[in-house]
Scaffold this motif. Structure first.
Motif, PDB file in Angstrom:
ATOM      1  N   ILE A  39      54.375  82.545  40.719  1.00  0.00           N
ATOM      2  CA  ILE A  39      54.217  81.480  41.844  1.00  0.00           C
ATOM      3  C   ILE A  39      52.967  80.971  41.448  1.00  0.00           C
ATOM      4  O   ILE A  39      52.516  79.767  41.677  1.00  0.00           O
ATOM      5  CB  ILE A  39      54.141  82.366  43.038  1.00  0.00           C
ATOM      6  N   ASP A  40      51.693  81.786  41.341  1.00  0.00           N
ATOM      7  CA  ASP A  40      50.377  81.380  41.256  1.00  0.00           C
ATOM      8  C   ASP A  40      50.358  80.547  40.055  1.00  0.00           C
ATOM      9  O   ASP A  40      49.427  79.674  40.128  1.00  0.00           O
ATOM     10  CB  ASP A  40      49.383  82.466  41.288  1.00  0.00           C
ATOM     11  N   LEU A  41      50.809  80.956  38.829  1.00  0.00           N
ATOM     12  CA  LEU A  41      50.760  80.328  37.763  1.00  0.00           C
ATOM     13  C   LEU A  41      51.300  78.696  38.017  1.00  0.00           C
ATOM     14  O   LEU A  41      50.423  77.895  37.710  1.00  0.00           O
ATOM     15  CB  LEU A  41      51.766  80.851  36.670  1.00  0.00           C
ATOM     16  N   PHE A  42      52.302  78.371  38.702  1.00  0.00           N
ATOM     17  CA  PHE A  42      52.863  77.238  38.845  1.00  0.00           C
ATOM     18  C   PHE A  42      52.328  76.561  39.862  1.00  0.00           C
ATOM     19  O   PHE A  42      52.305  75.239  39.927  1.00  0.00           O
ATOM     20  CB  PHE A  42      54.447  77.240  38.740  1.00  0.00           C
ATOM     21  N   ARG A  43      51.548  77.171  40.892  1.00  0.00           N
ATOM     22  CA  ARG A  43      50.837  76.626  41.953  1.00  0.00           C
ATOM     23  C   ARG A  43      49.420  76.045  41.271  1.00  0.00           C
ATOM     24  O   ARG A  43      48.896  75.117  41.790  1.00  0.00           O
ATOM     25  CB  ARG A  43      50.540  77.456  43.158  1.00  0.00           C
ATOM     26  N   SER A  44      49.164  76.612  40.107  1.00  0.00           N
ATOM     27  CA  SER A  44      47.964  76.166  39.558  1.00  0.00           C
ATOM     28  C   SER A  44      48.224  74.864  38.572  1.00  0.00           C
ATOM     29  O   SER A  44      47.233  73.954  38.427  1.00  0.00           O
ATOM     30  CB  SER A  44      47.316  77.453  38.648  1.00  0.00           C
ATOM     31  N   PHE A  45      49.238  74.743  37.918  1.00  0.00           N
ATOM     32  CA  PHE A  45      49.604  73.684  37.276  1.00  0.00           C
ATOM     33  C   PHE A  45      49.858  72.257  38.103  1.00  0.00           C
ATOM     34  O   PHE A  45      50.412  72.370  38.885  1.00  0.00           O
ATOM     35  CB  PHE A  45      50.716  73.829  36.308  1.00  0.00           C
ATOM     36  N   PRO A  46      48.943  71.170  37.656  1.00  0.00           N
ATOM     37  CA  PRO A  46      49.438  69.972  38.332  1.00  0.00           C
ATOM     38  C   PRO A  46      50.792  69.705  38.055  1.00  0.00           C
ATOM     39  O   PRO A  46      51.007  69.739  36.717  1.00  0.00           O
ATOM     40  CB  PRO A  46      48.241  69.053  37.581  1.00  0.00           C
ATOM     41  N   PRO A  47      51.585  69.209  38.804  1.00  0.00           N
ATOM     42  CA  PRO A  47      52.934  69.036  38.441  1.00  0.00           C
ATOM     43  C   PRO A  47      53.015  67.945  37.341  1.00  0.00           C
ATOM     44  O   PRO A  47      53.883  67.940  36.410  1.00  0.00           O
ATOM     45  CB  PRO A  47      53.680  68.391  39.649  1.00  0.00           C
ATOM     46  N   LEU A  48      52.124  67.009  37.255  1.00  0.00           N
ATOM     47  CA  LEU A  48      52.212  65.879  36.190  1.00  0.00           C
ATOM     48  C   LEU A  48      52.016  66.659  34.764  1.00  0.00           C
ATOM     49  O   LEU A  48      52.840  66.029  33.897  1.00  0.00           O
ATOM     50  CB  LEU A  48      51.134  65.006  36.483  1.00  0.00           C
ATOM     51  N   VAL A  49      51.057  67.764  34.790  1.00  0.00           N
ATOM     52  CA  VAL A  49      50.869  68.376  33.352  1.00  0.00           C
ATOM     53  C   VAL A  49      52.023  68.855  33.068  1.00  0.00           C
ATOM     54  O   VAL A  49      52.392  69.094  31.690  1.00  0.00           O
ATOM     55  CB  VAL A  49      49.761  69.327  33.500  1.00  0.00           C
ATOM     56  N   LEU A  50      52.547  69.825  33.997  1.00  0.00           N
ATOM     57  CA  LEU A  50      53.946  70.359  33.398  1.00  0.00           C
ATOM     58  C   LEU A  50      55.218  69.463  33.155  1.00  0.00           C
ATOM     59  O   LEU A  50      55.536  69.971  32.285  1.00  0.00           O
ATOM     60  CB  LEU A  50      54.368  71.092  34.993  1.00  0.00           C
ATOM     61  N   LEU A  51      55.169  68.381  33.961  1.00  0.00           N
ATOM     62  CA  LEU A  51      56.167  67.451  33.663  1.00  0.00           C
ATOM     63  C   LEU A  51      55.954  67.142  32.149  1.00  0.00           C
ATOM     64  O   LEU A  51      57.027  66.882  31.285  1.00  0.00           O
ATOM     65  CB  LEU A  51      56.114  66.080  34.425  1.00  0.00           C
ATOM     66  N   ILE A  52      54.658  66.598  31.909  1.00  0.00           N
ATOM     67  CA  ILE A  52      54.443  65.960  30.446  1.00  0.00           C
ATOM     68  C   ILE A  52      54.709  67.138  29.668  1.00  0.00           C
ATOM     69  O   ILE A  52      55.301  66.879  28.305  1.00  0.00           O
ATOM     70  CB  ILE A  52      53.144  65.446  30.489  1.00  0.00           C
ATOM     71  N   LEU A  53      54.426  68.375  29.836  1.00  0.00           N
ATOM     72  CA  LEU A  53      54.333  69.465  28.790  1.00  0.00           C
ATOM     73  C   LEU A  53      55.772  69.700  28.420  1.00  0.00           C
ATOM     74  O   LEU A  53      56.358  69.769  27.564  1.00  0.00           O
ATOM     75  CB  LEU A  53      53.692  70.544  29.375  1.00  0.00           C
ATOM     76  N   VAL A  54      56.569  69.852  29.534  1.00  0.00           N
ATOM     77  CA  VAL A  54      58.147  70.131  29.230  1.00  0.00           C
ATOM     78  C   VAL A  54      58.811  68.748  28.743  1.00  0.00           C
ATOM     79  O   VAL A  54      59.556  69.187  27.723  1.00  0.00           O
ATOM     80  CB  VAL A  54      58.694  70.446  30.550  1.00  0.00           C
TER      81      VAL A  54
ATOM     82  N   LEU B 270      43.541  78.480  38.715  1.00  0.00           N
ATOM     83  CA  LEU B 270      44.164  79.888  39.005  1.00  0.00           C
ATOM     84  C   LEU B 270      42.925  80.636  40.066  1.00  0.00           C
ATOM     85  O   LEU B 270      43.503  81.240  41.338  1.00  0.00           O
ATOM     86  CB  LEU B 270      44.325  80.589  37.812  1.00  0.00           C
ATOM     87  N   PRO B 271      41.640  80.466  39.635  1.00  0.00           N
ATOM     88  CA  PRO B 271      41.017  81.236  40.664  1.00  0.00           C
ATOM     89  C   PRO B 271      40.871  80.760  42.029  1.00  0.00           C
ATOM     90  O   PRO B 271      40.871  81.403  42.894  1.00  0.00           O
ATOM     91  CB  PRO B 271      39.526  80.957  40.055  1.00  0.00           C
ATOM     92  N   LEU B 272      41.079  79.360  42.201  1.00  0.00           N
ATOM     93  CA  LEU B 272      41.206  78.610  43.556  1.00  0.00           C
ATOM     94  C   LEU B 272      42.448  79.100  44.234  1.00  0.00           C
ATOM     95  O   LEU B 272      42.322  79.323  45.221  1.00  0.00           O
ATOM     96  CB  LEU B 272      41.287  77.189  43.299  1.00  0.00           C
ATOM     97  N   VAL B 273      43.657  79.217  43.295  1.00  0.00           N
ATOM     98  CA  VAL B 273      44.870  79.669  43.968  1.00  0.00           C
ATOM     99  C   VAL B 273      44.424  81.253  44.425  1.00  0.00           C
ATOM    100  O   VAL B 273      44.917  81.328  45.740  1.00  0.00           O
ATOM    101  CB  VAL B 273      45.944  79.383  43.244  1.00  0.00           C
ATOM    102  N   VAL B 274      44.016  82.205  43.744  1.00  0.00           N
ATOM    103  CA  VAL B 274      43.954  83.268  44.347  1.00  0.00           C
ATOM    104  C   VAL B 274      42.791  83.457  45.188  1.00  0.00           C
ATOM    105  O   VAL B 274      43.409  84.139  46.239  1.00  0.00           O
ATOM    106  CB  VAL B 274      43.250  84.132  42.883  1.00  0.00           C
ATOM    107  N   LEU B 275      41.779  82.572  45.301  1.00  0.00           N
ATOM    108  CA  LEU B 275      40.816  82.475  46.424  1.00  0.00           C
ATOM    109  C   LEU B 275      41.729  82.039  47.710  1.00  0.00           C
ATOM    110  O   LEU B 275      41.400  82.694  48.687  1.00  0.00           O
ATOM    111  CB  LEU B 275      39.791  81.579  46.205  1.00  0.00           C
ATOM    112  N   SER B 276      42.528  81.073  47.737  1.00  0.00           N
ATOM    113  CA  SER B 276      43.263  80.710  48.800  1.00  0.00           C
ATOM    114  C   SER B 276      44.127  81.781  49.246  1.00  0.00           C
ATOM    115  O   SER B 276      44.332  81.898  50.827  1.00  0.00           O
ATOM    116  CB  SER B 276      44.261  79.624  48.451  1.00  0.00           C
ATOM    117  N   ARG B 277      44.671  82.569  48.596  1.00  0.00           N
ATOM    118  CA  ARG B 277      45.516  83.803  49.173  1.00  0.00           C
ATOM    119  C   ARG B 277      44.370  84.725  49.924  1.00  0.00           C
ATOM    120  O   ARG B 277      44.957  85.145  51.154  1.00  0.00           O
ATOM    121  CB  ARG B 277      45.932  84.870  48.087  1.00  0.00           C
ATOM    122  N   TRP B 278      43.449  85.070  49.520  1.00  0.00           N
ATOM    123  CA  TRP B 278      42.097  85.833  50.153  1.00  0.00           C
ATOM    124  C   TRP B 278      41.841  85.167  51.439  1.00  0.00           C
ATOM    125  O   TRP B 278      41.845  85.686  52.568  1.00  0.00           O
ATOM    126  CB  TRP B 278      41.045  86.190  49.122  1.00  0.00           C
ATOM    127  N   VAL B 279      41.451  83.762  51.312  1.00  0.00           N
ATOM    128  CA  VAL B 279      41.285  83.269  52.678  1.00  0.00           C
ATOM    129  C   VAL B 279      42.409  83.074  53.695  1.00  0.00           C
ATOM    130  O   VAL B 279      42.267  83.117  54.823  1.00  0.00           O
ATOM    131  CB  VAL B 279      40.992  81.586  52.229  1.00  0.00           C
TER     132      VAL B 279
END
Lengths: 237, 223, 242
Positions: free
Chosen positions: A79-94, B206-215
């Motif tokens: 979940i956190d991995l894919f919440r960190s990728f901008p969707p556009l980057v994921l789209l282009i990568l795939v 990723l650090p920001l996403v993890v931070l948001s969980r903490w927040v």
């Protein structure tokens, strides 16, 4: 007096320019089949991505609810991995990466796959929070009446969980629909792409403005609904 | 396995394009910081303006905020960049990306702040006014401190979503991470630069996403 | 000290106050009783314009506070109000709650405001809880802080809107003690409450309100022992039990 007349004339010329460039009916008449084709593709994308994303998210969240430590660790990482990728980057990568793997798929499938990875992670996080918000007691009560674990989840926990996170679900669905416009970058003939193509054909940005207005007509009702729902849930806190 | 290594993790390609990806990282971070500062400030100002309850002003705010929440950011960027020059408004790609995403963030922030202000109990207004505090004093000293606390988790999440979408700036040739990566990919006929871009975004977000969980757990459901 | 003349208040088609006349003299404690929805709270809230009266005059110490020339914020600090739900500011300590208006309305410097705030908290017996947060205080303590918040401004009149009805029974006494002490120091008070025992013991006058009007008024002993109106008798029977 002369100054006023000049200013009025300048203003009316500016208005004419605005109408000619942004609201040119002639251009619109010529290119409207393209826009409609784009709209059809956008709707098709939505109808595929939203249900698939919700299904994917449910699988993630229900899997999480079993509280198997290593599995949960994995799911949160996903979940956190894919919440960190901008969707556009994921789209282009795939999109550009799959062929290098020797996987030849239609571009629609590549786009779907990219969106799904991204969307399911967001829906997964929302459903997970919803399920966590329902006390153990609900599941225990359901199990005590002889329901199986899955039945307790489907008939008792999920309906309450969904109601608790409904604003987040709708908000995310709005985002997913907005994501579909990213597919224009990989030349999928959806609404934004067709607007760009039509602009290129006519040397007039009217089709682009029209595409924007269509998005607005499609999404504004959802935005209004959300404002209302969010106000109510926040007031309850 | 070899195929993946050769096409996604080619070390020579990585070494060659690392400097340009790092250049992109700086542009992305600049863009993101400018968007966050301007967007949240503008959203805050709009929400406070809305608290004055002047009808025409409020309608205007709601209209603008709704439009920028409803439109896909990429549509806004493309309209600003490719349509506005036709009516004499030309901006660089960086300015277009900054302005578009600032307006989007400001709109979401306004809505979040406004919901926060509304959710402060009416009794708080009444108690403060009964001791002689004026409208603005009450807003500043009593209502906003409580409202802002409520808004921190949703605002953090929204800010991450929008700063991530700076990748869209690649569409208007802003030399950020994705732009560099796509160019490098085309040049080297290898997907590795895109992998590097993905990793770069991961390092930033990723650090920001993890931070948001903490927040979320820190401020989430408390009053 | 507090004069109401023909005060009316309508919410749309509903008339909540049907022309109220009331004169509270200096150092008097007037008690208002009546069934819920009778307009008691609305009347109280008209006295500092939290509710804008539809018609009539509200005169405090010779100043008509409904006049457009009056600075209502300046007037409000002379009119203390205590709410049923306390309405303490959760993001400020007890002392912070008391000193906010001292610093923002009276523009006192911080140390002077703190000094006066501590004195006010001392007055309600909470000097040692000055640095506590509202959620660390019991309901009774919270209400006493709310009283201190109003008293610190040295008001001419105090309005109490059901100050004890949100409290657990064992906490009511502390709040009533504070009110009793205020009465002894000569504060002018207008109290909406269901504490009949307190009314009987401390009030100078009791008003019975029903359906937006004052049905009858008089000394507590007379109202409680020989009410003239059937509506008053009915109400008293219901609240005091058979």
């Amino acid at each position: 007096m002369g100054g006023v007349a000049l200013r009025v004339e300048a203003l009316s010329r500016a208005m004419e320019g605005l109408v000619y460039n942004f609201f040119n009916l002639e251009v619109l008449l010529k290119v409207h089949p393209l826009l409609l084709k784009g709209l059809r593709m956008t709707l098709q994308l939505c109808l595929l991505v939203v249900p698939l994303g919700i299904a994917g998210g449910l699988v993630v969240a229900v899997a999480y609810s079993f509280h198997v430590r290593w599995l949960n660790w994995l799911l949160i990482a996903y979940i956190d991995l894919f919440r960190s990728f901008p969707p556009l980057v994921l789209l282009i990568l795939v999109f550009y990466g799959l062929p290098f793997l020797g996987v030849e798929v239609p571009s629609l499938v590549a786009v779907l796959l990219a969106f799904l990875l991204n969307t399911a992670s967001y829906y997964g996080e929302i459903f997970r929070a919803g399920i966590e918000s329902i006390g153990r007691g609900q599941r225990e009560a359901a199990r005590s009446t002889g329901l199986s674990g899955l039945q307790a989840m489907v008939y008792v926990v999920l309906p309450q969980a969904v109601r608790n996170v409904l604003p987040d679900l709708i908000s995310n669905t709005l985002e997913v629909i907005k994501f579909t416009a990213l597919a224009s970058v990989v030349a999928l003939p959806e609404l934004l792409r067709m607007g760009r193509v039509a602009q290129g054909l006519t040397y007039n940005p009217t089709p682009l403005i029209a595409a924007a207005l269509i998005y607005l007509a499609l999404l504004w009702p959802i935005v209004r609904l959300l404002s209302r729902l969010e106000r109510r849930t926040m007031a309850k806190r | 396995m070899d195929r993946i290594a050769a096409n996604f993790f080619d070390l020579d390609v990585m070494a060659k394009y690392l400097p340009s990806i790092i250049d992109g990282v700086w542009v992305t971070i600049h863009l993101a910081v400018f968007i966050v500062l301007a967007g949240i400030a503008l959203g805050f100002v709009l929400a406070v303006a809305r608290a004055f309850q002047i009808r025409p002003v409020n309608w205007l705010i709601v209209l603008v905020v709704d439009v920028f929440r409803a439109l896909p950011p990429i549509v806004i960027v493309i309209v600003f960049y490719f349509a506005l020059p036709f009516v004499g408004i030309s901006m660089s790609g960086f300015v277009v990306a900054w302005l578009s995403l600032t307006l989007v963030l400001a709109s979401f922030a306004e809505e979040i702040f406004w919901t926060g202000i509304l959710s402060v109990d009416r009794g708080q207004w009444e108690a403060a006014r009964s001791t002689g505090l004026g409208f603005l004093q009450t807003l500043r000293d009593v209502v906003l401190p409580q409202a802002v606390r409520l808004t921190i988790p949703p605002l953090t999440n929204r800010t991450i979503v929008i700063t991530k979408s700076t990748a869209i700036a690649s569409v208007v040739a802003v030399p950020e991470i994705l732009t560099h990566a796509s160019a490098a990919q085309a040049f080297s006929a290898n997907t590795t630069p895109l992998t590097m871009a993905a990793i770069a975004y991961l390092v930033i977000f990723l650090p920001l996403v993890v931070l948001s969980r903490w927040v979320e757990s820190r401020f989430g459901w408390k009053r | 000290m507090l004069d109401l003349k023909g005060v009316r208040k309508s919410f749309g088609a509903i008339e909540a106050l049907k022309g109220i006349d009331l004169a509270v003299t200096r150092q008097e404690l007037v008690f208002i009783i009546g069934p819920s929805g009778s307009g008691k709270s609305t009347l109280l809230r008209c006295c500092n314009r939290l509710e804008e009266p539809t018609a009539g005059r509200v005169i405090i110490d010779g100043v008509d506070i409904l006049s457009p020339r009056v600075d209502i914020n300046e007037m409000r600090r002379h009119i203390g109000m205590v709410f049923q739900s306390f309405n303490l500011y959760p993001h400020l300590t007890a002392l912070g709650n008391v000193t906010l208006a001292l610093r923002r309305v009276l523009k006192l410097p911080r140390n002077e405001a703190n000094e006066r705030g501590r004195a006010a908290l001392d007055g309600v017996g909470l000097a040692e809880r000055a640095d506590a947060w509202p959620n660390e205080l019991s309901g009774g303590q919270q209400q006493r802080v709310a009283i201190a918040r109003a008293l610190a401004l040295q008001p001419k009149v105090m309005l109490f809107d059901e100050p004890t009805s949100a409290l657990d029974p064992e906490l009511v006494g502390g709040v009533l003690d504070v009110m009793r002490r205020m009465r002894e120091t000569g504060m002018t008070m207008l109290v909406v409450s269901h504490e009949m025992g307190f009314a009987r013991e401390a009030a100078d006058r009791v008003l019975f309100m029903d359906e937006g009007e004052v049905v009858e008024e008089g000394a507590p002993a007379r109202i409680f022992e020989s009410p003239e109106h059937a509506r008053t008798r009915e109400f008293l029977r219901r609240v005091t039990g058979p």
